[in-house]
Design an enzyme around this catalytic site. Structure first.
Site: not given
Ligand code: TYD
Length: 136
Positions: A51-52
């Protein structure tokens, strides 16, 4: 660089009845020199990681044990890669949003990285990432 530069790389495999051996040389099998190695392990079932996106970091992800999925997203297109063999890895170029999910029990995710850890290299907010991609 684009999502099409992210690809599965088949690593050398020295098959041997005593156990197989694979190896990775920076600049040879992957398009960067290795500055850091980290790994995810003891991942509870149903957990998601990632998630980045990274601004400059190149990475190479290998399922050393078990399996998991890596979903790459450049803001326009998403691609899901299933990793389940230690002689395959996924090259992830800079500026790719990634999510890791579908971890099998006992899986180990090893990541080779082109630089040392730097929190300043992360986009952790998807809207900010889209803006940096010129999509917001
Ligand atoms: P993060 O990169 O968000 O993990 P993942 O992508 O696997 O979900 O990192 C989680 C935490 O670990 C964060 O607080 C930063 C720290 N960390 C380090 O200190 N050094 C490292 O090399 C990495 C990858 C993370």
């Amino acid at each position: 660089m684009s999502i099409n530069d992210c690809r599965i790389v088949e690593l050398p495999k020295v098959s041997d009845p005593r156990g197989n051996l694979s190896f990775i040389e920076g600049g040879q099998h992957i398009p960067f020199e290795i500055q850091r190695v980290y790994y995810l392990y003891d991942v509870p079932g149903g957990s998601d990681r990632g998630s980045h996106a990274h601004k400059k970091l190149h990475q190479f992800i290998v399922a050393m044990s078990g399996s998991f999925d890596v979903v790459l997203d450049d803001g326009r297109e998403k691609k899901r890669f299933h990793l389940n063999r230690s002689y395959y890895g996924l090259y992830v170029c800079p500026m790719m949003w990634r999510d890791l999910d579908n971890f099998s029990s006992g899986s180990v995710c090893m990541v080779l990285a082109s630089n040392k850890y730097d929190e300043g290299d992360y986009y952790r907010d998807y809207e900010q990432y889209l803006a940096a991609q010129g999509l917001k």
